[in-house]
Design a protein around this motif. Structure first.
Motif, PDB file in Angstrom:
ATOM      1  N   GLY A   1       0.804  -1.220   0.000  1.00  0.00           N
ATOM      2  CA  GLY A   1       0.000   0.000   0.000  1.00  0.00           C
ATOM      3  C   GLY A   1       0.834   1.265   0.000  1.00  0.00           C
ATOM      4  N   CYS A   2       1.758   1.352   0.969  1.00  0.00           N
ATOM      5  CA  CYS A   2       2.503   2.609   1.114  1.00  0.00           C
ATOM      6  C   CYS A   2       3.935   2.542   0.585  1.00  0.00           C
ATOM      7  CB  CYS A   2       2.513   3.054   2.574  1.00  0.00           C
ATOM      8  SG  CYS A   2       3.503   2.026   3.678  1.00  0.00           S
ATOM      9  N   GLY A   3       4.474   1.341   0.396  1.00  0.00           N
ATOM     10  CA  GLY A   3       5.827   1.216  -0.133  1.00  0.00           C
ATOM     11  C   GLY A   3       6.928   1.262   0.898  1.00  0.00           C
ATOM     12  N   ARG A   4       6.565   1.414   2.165  1.00  0.00           N
ATOM     13  CA  ARG A   4       7.587   1.431   3.208  1.00  0.00           C
ATOM     14  C   ARG A   4       7.959   0.005   3.611  1.00  0.00           C
ATOM     15  NH1 ARG A   4       4.828   4.833   7.808  1.00  0.00           N
ATOM     16  NH2 ARG A   4       3.055   3.655   7.023  1.00  0.00           N
ATOM     17  N   THR A   5       9.178  -0.138   4.137  1.00  0.00           N
ATOM     18  CA  THR A   5       9.585  -1.429   4.668  1.00  0.00           C
ATOM     19  C   THR A   5       8.896  -1.642   6.015  1.00  0.00           C
ATOM     20  OG1 THR A   5      11.475  -0.568   5.893  1.00  0.00           O
ATOM     21  CG2 THR A   5      11.867  -1.231   3.587  1.00  0.00           C
ATOM     22  N   VAL A   6       8.914  -2.877   6.472  1.00  0.00           N
ATOM     23  CA  VAL A   6       8.334  -3.187   7.780  1.00  0.00           C
ATOM     24  C   VAL A   6       9.008  -2.342   8.870  1.00  0.00           C
ATOM     25  CG1 VAL A   6       8.078  -5.003   9.518  1.00  0.00           C
ATOM     26  CG2 VAL A   6       7.617  -5.507   7.127  1.00  0.00           C
ATOM     27  N   ALA A   7      10.324  -2.207   8.797  1.00  0.00           N
ATOM     28  CA  ALA A   7      11.063  -1.400   9.784  1.00  0.00           C
ATOM     29  C   ALA A   7      10.655   0.065   9.715  1.00  0.00           C
ATOM     30  CB  ALA A   7      12.566  -1.550   9.569  1.00  0.00           C
ATOM     31  N   GLU A   8      10.457   0.601   8.519  1.00  0.00           N
ATOM     32  CA  GLU A   8      10.043   2.005   8.377  1.00  0.00           C
ATOM     33  C   GLU A   8       8.655   2.223   8.965  1.00  0.00           C
ATOM     34  OE1 GLU A   8      12.634   3.132   4.391  1.00  0.00           O
ATOM     35  OE2 GLU A   8      10.586   2.331   4.157  1.00  0.00           O
ATOM     36  N   VAL A   9       7.753   1.283   8.731  1.00  0.00           N
ATOM     37  CA  VAL A   9       6.402   1.397   9.298  1.00  0.00           C
ATOM     38  C   VAL A   9       6.487   1.374  10.823  1.00  0.00           C
ATOM     39  CG1 VAL A   9       4.161   0.259   9.534  1.00  0.00           C
ATOM     40  CG2 VAL A   9       5.244   0.396   7.286  1.00  0.00           C
TER      41      VAL A   9
END
Length: 66
Positions: A30-38
């Motif tokens: 959905g947003c393109g962020r990595t799990v760590a970034e989320v």
């Protein structure tokens, strides 16, 4: 008030579009962020968030229909 710069016009604080899925890899579809970034988004500086925004926008995110 924080010394971090303000958000660009018309950009929300988070790229989340409530299409959360990392089923096949480490990147949210959905947003393109990595799990760590989320997971760390609320702890990131505005500069760090801006770098993530630049990357995901260049990759065509966020996407509501993935």
């Amino acid at each position: 008030m924080s010394s971090d710069k303000k958000l660009p016009p018309n950009r929300p604080d988070t790229p989340c579009v409530a299409v959360c899925s990392t089923t096949f890899d480490d990147v949210c579809r959905g947003c393109g962020r990595t799990v760590a970034e989320v997971a760390n988004w609320v702890f990131m500086s505005q500069t760090e968030k801006d770098a993530v925004w630049e990357r995901i926008l260049s990759q065509g995110y966020p996407r509501r229909n993935s």
